[in-house]
Design a protein around this motif. Sequence first.
Motif, PDB file in Angstrom:
ATOM      1  N   ASP A 112      24.918  22.514 -83.438  1.00  0.00           N
ATOM      2  CA  ASP A 112      26.021  21.835 -83.124  1.00  0.00           C
ATOM      3  C   ASP A 112      26.690  20.793 -83.879  1.00  0.00           C
ATOM      4  O   ASP A 112      25.755  20.020 -84.505  1.00  0.00           O
ATOM      5  CB  ASP A 112      25.706  21.410 -81.598  1.00  0.00           C
ATOM      6  N   GLY A 149      19.522  26.560 -82.763  1.00  0.00           N
ATOM      7  CA  GLY A 149      20.650  26.002 -81.963  1.00  0.00           C
ATOM      8  C   GLY A 149      21.277  24.767 -83.058  1.00  0.00           C
ATOM      9  O   GLY A 149      20.822  24.069 -83.584  1.00  0.00           O
ATOM     10  N   ASP A 187      22.568  29.895 -82.533  1.00  0.00           N
ATOM     11  CA  ASP A 187      23.264  29.756 -81.109  1.00  0.00           C
ATOM     12  C   ASP A 187      24.189  28.676 -81.730  1.00  0.00           C
ATOM     13  O   ASP A 187      23.977  27.466 -82.142  1.00  0.00           O
ATOM     14  CB  ASP A 187      22.525  29.129 -80.154  1.00  0.00           C
ATOM     15  N   ALA A 220      20.414  28.125 -75.513  1.00  0.00           N
ATOM     16  CA  ALA A 220      19.452  28.402 -76.486  1.00  0.00           C
ATOM     17  C   ALA A 220      18.302  28.640 -75.679  1.00  0.00           C
ATOM     18  O   ALA A 220      17.301  29.501 -76.099  1.00  0.00           O
ATOM     19  CB  ALA A 220      19.416  27.401 -77.563  1.00  0.00           C
ATOM     20  N   PHE A 226      16.669  22.604 -83.048  1.00  0.00           N
ATOM     21  CA  PHE A 226      18.105  22.041 -82.594  1.00  0.00           C
ATOM     22  C   PHE A 226      18.642  21.339 -84.137  1.00  0.00           C
ATOM     23  O   PHE A 226      17.951  20.363 -84.210  1.00  0.00           O
ATOM     24  CB  PHE A 226      18.551  21.358 -81.621  1.00  0.00           C
ATOM     25  N   SER A 286      27.572  26.283 -69.485  1.00  0.00           N
ATOM     26  CA  SER A 286      26.535  26.995 -69.634  1.00  0.00           C
ATOM     27  C   SER A 286      26.064  27.948 -68.589  1.00  0.00           C
ATOM     28  O   SER A 286      25.652  29.101 -68.925  1.00  0.00           O
ATOM     29  CB  SER A 286      25.388  25.883 -69.904  1.00  0.00           C
ATOM     30  N   GLY A 300      21.694  22.567 -75.224  1.00  0.00           N
ATOM     31  CA  GLY A 300      20.546  23.622 -75.318  1.00  0.00           C
ATOM     32  C   GLY A 300      20.289  24.458 -74.417  1.00  0.00           C
ATOM     33  O   GLY A 300      19.333  25.345 -74.451  1.00  0.00           O
ATOM     34  N   CYS A 342      25.655  24.941 -79.771  1.00  0.00           N
ATOM     35  CA  CYS A 342      24.720  24.945 -78.805  1.00  0.00           C
ATOM     36  C   CYS A 342      24.694  23.941 -77.841  1.00  0.00           C
ATOM     37  O   CYS A 342      24.026  23.947 -76.621  1.00  0.00           O
ATOM     38  CB  CYS A 342      23.046  24.896 -79.400  1.00  0.00           C
ATOM     39  N   SER A 344      27.631  32.608 -79.458  1.00  0.00           N
ATOM     40  CA  SER A 344      28.391  31.106 -79.409  1.00  0.00           C
ATOM     41  C   SER A 344      29.174  31.075 -77.888  1.00  0.00           C
ATOM     42  O   SER A 344      29.838  32.358 -77.783  1.00  0.00           O
ATOM     43  CB  SER A 344      29.185  31.045 -80.566  1.00  0.00           C
ATOM     44  N   VAL A 394      14.940  31.041 -81.497  1.00  0.00           N
ATOM     45  CA  VAL A 394      16.403  30.688 -81.699  1.00  0.00           C
ATOM     46  C   VAL A 394      16.719  29.271 -82.271  1.00  0.00           C
ATOM     47  O   VAL A 394      15.648  28.441 -82.182  1.00  0.00           O
ATOM     48  CB  VAL A 394      17.058  30.413 -80.287  1.00  0.00           C
TER      49      VAL A 394
END
Length: 167
Positions: free
Chosen positions: A62, A60, A39, A48, A80, A19, A45, A42, A99, A58
């Motif tokens: 995943d 996120g 994102d 994001a 998320f 990150s 997070g 993510c 990404s 945003v």
Amino acid sequence: MNTDRWNASLYDEKHSFVSRYGGDIVDLLDPQQGECILDLGCGTGDLAYQLYKKGANVIGVDKSENMVMEAKKKYPERSFLVGDVTELSYHEEFDAVFSNATLHWIKTPEKALQRIAQSLKPGGRFVAEFGGKGNVQTITNEIKHQCYLHHVTCTDEEFPWYYPSIG
């Protein structure tokens, strides 16, 4: 059976550099106040949240439920979702798709790119960072060598990555 093997706490503890390095990609994206940004991958997070702090709305996404649960715990005011990039159902909803360190885990890149393009508004931006051809070649060569030495069958399909060349 597809088991979620991502350990979100361990990821944050030992791999937070992913990150941190992604901050440059956030700068390249140059999120604008009020933009809607997706994102992808993510993780827990952090990026994001950086996008959000720059004024973006945003979402996120995943594939790992463990990572998404940790993201929700760290940033409960953010959105998320658990989801697979190859199964996104968004249609022209995002000003940008972002990404970091994710797409090399997707072994069906054409399908992923189709879903990403479909998610973008006309004129939208896509900014991504991921490993390229030869990224972990030394490691995979040694794994294959050790498998050979120990009479264990090992095929390229067993490796979870896709590292494309520029071409």
